[in-house]
Design an enzyme around this catalytic site. Structure first.
Site, short mmCIF file in Angstrom:
data_model
loop_
_atom_site.label_atom_id
_atom_site.label_comp_id
_atom_site.label_asym_id
_atom_site.label_seq_id
_atom_site.Cartn_x
_atom_site.Cartn_y
_atom_site.Cartn_z
N LYS A 116 -14.35 29.84 -15.33
CA LYS A 116 -14.38 28.79 -14.32
C LYS A 116 -14.33 29.35 -12.89
O LYS A 116 -14.63 28.63 -11.95
CB LYS A 116 -13.29 27.74 -14.56
CG LYS A 116 -11.92 28.09 -14.15
CD LYS A 116 -11.10 26.81 -14.19
CE LYS A 116 -9.65 27.10 -13.95
NZ LYS A 116 -8.85 25.90 -14.10
N ARG A 164 -11.42 18.40 -8.23
CA ARG A 164 -11.84 17.85 -9.53
C ARG A 164 -10.66 17.13 -10.21
O ARG A 164 -10.80 16.01 -10.71
CB ARG A 164 -12.33 19.00 -10.44
CG ARG A 164 -12.63 18.59 -11.87
CD ARG A 164 -12.93 19.82 -12.74
NE ARG A 164 -11.77 20.70 -12.88
CZ ARG A 164 -10.79 20.51 -13.75
NH1 ARG A 164 -10.80 19.46 -14.55
NH2 ARG A 164 -9.77 21.35 -13.81
N ARG A 165 -9.50 17.78 -10.18
CA ARG A 165 -8.33 17.15 -10.80
C ARG A 165 -7.85 15.95 -10.00
O ARG A 165 -7.52 14.91 -10.57
CB ARG A 165 -7.20 18.18 -10.96
CG ARG A 165 -7.49 19.21 -12.05
CD ARG A 165 -6.50 20.36 -12.06
NE ARG A 165 -6.75 21.28 -13.16
CZ ARG A 165 -6.40 22.57 -13.16
NH1 ARG A 165 -5.79 23.09 -12.11
NH2 ARG A 165 -6.66 23.33 -14.19
N ARG A 213 -0.48 25.98 -4.28
CA ARG A 213 -1.23 27.21 -4.52
C ARG A 213 -0.38 28.23 -5.24
O ARG A 213 0.81 28.08 -5.38
CB ARG A 213 -1.72 27.82 -3.18
CG ARG A 213 -2.92 27.12 -2.61
CD ARG A 213 -4.21 27.95 -2.61
NE ARG A 213 -4.26 29.07 -3.52
CZ ARG A 213 -4.77 30.25 -3.20
NH1 ARG A 213 -5.20 30.48 -2.00
NH2 ARG A 213 -4.84 31.20 -4.10
N GLY A 214 -1.03 29.32 -5.64
CA GLY A 214 -0.31 30.41 -6.28
C GLY A 214 -0.68 30.49 -7.75
O GLY A 214 -1.35 29.61 -8.29
N VAL A 244 0.08 30.80 -11.94
CA VAL A 244 0.71 29.83 -12.84
C VAL A 244 2.24 29.83 -12.68
O VAL A 244 2.86 28.77 -12.55
CB VAL A 244 0.31 30.15 -14.31
CG1 VAL A 244 1.10 29.29 -15.28
CG2 VAL A 244 -1.19 29.94 -14.52
N THR A 267 4.08 30.81 -10.17
CA THR A 267 4.48 30.28 -8.86
C THR A 267 4.43 28.76 -8.85
O THR A 267 5.32 28.09 -8.32
CB THR A 267 3.53 30.83 -7.77
OG1 THR A 267 3.51 32.25 -7.85
CG2 THR A 267 3.96 30.40 -6.37
N ARG A 268 3.39 28.20 -9.45
CA ARG A 268 3.26 26.74 -9.45
C ARG A 268 4.38 26.09 -10.26
O ARG A 268 4.89 25.03 -9.89
CB ARG A 268 1.90 26.33 -10.00
CG ARG A 268 0.79 26.75 -9.04
CD ARG A 268 -0.54 26.23 -9.50
NE ARG A 268 -1.60 27.01 -8.88
CZ ARG A 268 -2.85 26.63 -8.78
NH1 ARG A 268 -3.22 25.46 -9.27
NH2 ARG A 268 -3.74 27.39 -8.20
N1 LIG Z 1 -7.65 27.99 -10.98
C1 LIG Z 1 -7.16 29.25 -11.39
C2 LIG Z 1 -7.37 29.50 -12.85
N2 LIG Z 1 -8.47 30.14 -13.29
C3 LIG Z 1 -8.40 30.21 -14.67
C4 LIG Z 1 -7.21 29.61 -15.06
C5 LIG Z 1 -6.77 29.56 -16.47
C6 LIG Z 1 -7.55 28.64 -17.34
C7 LIG Z 1 -8.92 29.05 -17.71
O1 LIG Z 1 -9.16 30.14 -18.27
O2 LIG Z 1 -9.82 28.25 -17.49
C8 LIG Z 1 -6.54 29.16 -13.93
C9 LIG Z 1 -5.23 28.48 -13.85
C10 LIG Z 1 -5.27 26.98 -13.91
O3 LIG Z 1 -6.27 26.35 -13.52
O4 LIG Z 1 -4.26 26.39 -14.31
#
Ligand SMILES: NCc1[nH]cc(CCC(=O)O)c1CC(=O)O
Length: 311
Positions: free
Chosen positions: A81, A129-130, A147-148, A150, A152-153
């Site tokens: 992605k 998107r979300r 931001r940050g 996983v 960190t969030r």
């Molecule tokens: N935006 C950052 C990102 N890029 C890929 C992932 C992990 C999930 C994946 O492999 O699609 C994440 C974290 C998230 O969106 O929670």
């Protein structure tokens, strides 16, 4: 025995994904060994401003591609992605590996489900998107930028006054977080995942035939077909990952493909959504784009891009 140097960002998720790929390659028992080289990208250093300001997410990929071009590394493992829909000729996506759970998840304090969050509850996400899809379902919620990585969030959820955050299930599963952390899986009907979400892409130099041959062994055909449909759609929309575009394809029992594509406004007041079925991934990707463009998707995206530029 050839040594393959793999470039990885320094986050736990990136390193875990890289280790997973090495494990798959080692299972083949072929005469290769693997070494990881950590790369700190500009996108990792800049954490306080919107990513759109510093060039979007393609930024993470760009610096790793420089290392590929310089032959500092031979291979890069990406979350699909984060990979732009077109690569330069000198780089090749040699394989797409089996997709992890593609869904987004809601993680809330006290495990309150989306429908039970109190009016005005604050949701952390940095994805338009979300936000578009969440606000379409719950227009009363407040979306706040977060931001940050996983970890960190998750810390910010507890410490910075968010009621809930949205993350990708794939990242949490790869990092082996407990299922109990997840309050609710957001099914694709409610929140269409990002193009390529949950899949890993392996990028190398186009002239590295030897490595391309090796990587073909860990390509997953089903994932490659579905992600190709999604990325064809993304490409035709001229969308980066910083705009409210979603695309998710599955393979049906009769082996045909079904692609659900979405474009929305960040506030969720407009959601254009189409599902297209067919056998050829590129044809259905194009068709989905055509249908959404006919409904005014370009106007929505142009408005978002203009607003991002003004920030
Ligand atoms: N935006 C950052 C990102 N890029 C890929 C992932 C992990 C999930 C994946 O492999 O699609 C994440 C974290 C998230 O969106 O929670």
């Amino acid at each position: 025995m050839r040594k393959i140097v793999i470039g990885s960002r320094r986050s736990n998720l990136a390193l875990t994904q890289t280790d997973w790929v090495i494990a798959q390659l080692n299972k083949l028992e072929l005469p290769y060994k693997f070494e990881v080289k950590e790369i700190v990208t500009k996108g990792d250093k800049i954490l306080d401003v919107t990513l759109s300001k510093v060039g979007g997410k393609g930024l993470f990929v760009k610096e790793i591609e420089q290392a590929l071009a310089n032959k500092e590394i031979d291979l890069a493992v990406h979350s699909m992605k984060d990979v732009p829909s077109v690569l330069q000729d000198q780089f090749t996506l040699a394989a797409i590996t089996e997709r992890e759970d593609p869904r987004d998840v809601l993680i809330s304090n006290d495990h309150v489900l989306l429908n039970d969050l109190k009016p005005g509850a604050v949701i952390g996400t940095s994805s338009l998107r979300r936000s578009a899809q969440l606000l379409a379902a719950r227009p009363d919620l407040e979306v706040k930028w977060i931001r940050g990585n996983v970890e960190t969030r998750l810390r910010k959820l507890r410490e910075e006054g968010f009621d809930a955050i949205i993350l990708a299930a794939a990242g949490l599963k790869r990092l082996q977080f407990s299922e109990e952390l997840i309050t609710q899986y957001l099914e694709p009907e409610l929140c269409v995942p990002a193009v390529g979400q949950g899949a890993l892409g392996l990028e190398c130099r186009t002239d590295d035939d030897d490595l391309i041959g090796l990587l073909a062994h860990i390509n997953d055909d089903t994932t490659a077909r579905t992600v190709t449909a999604e990325r064809t759609f993304l490409h035709r929309m001229e969308g980066g990952c910083q705009v409210p575009i979603a695309g998710y394809a599955v393979i049906e029992a009769d082996q045909s493909l079904s692609l659900t594509a979405l474009v929305g406004s960040p506030e969720g007041d407009v959601l254009l959504k189409e599902t297209v079925n067919g056998d050829d991934p590129r044809t259905i990707g194009e068709e989905a784009a055509k249908r959404l463009l006919a409904q005014g998707a370009k106007e929505i995206l142009d408005k978002v891009k203009k607003e991002l530029d003004q920030q």
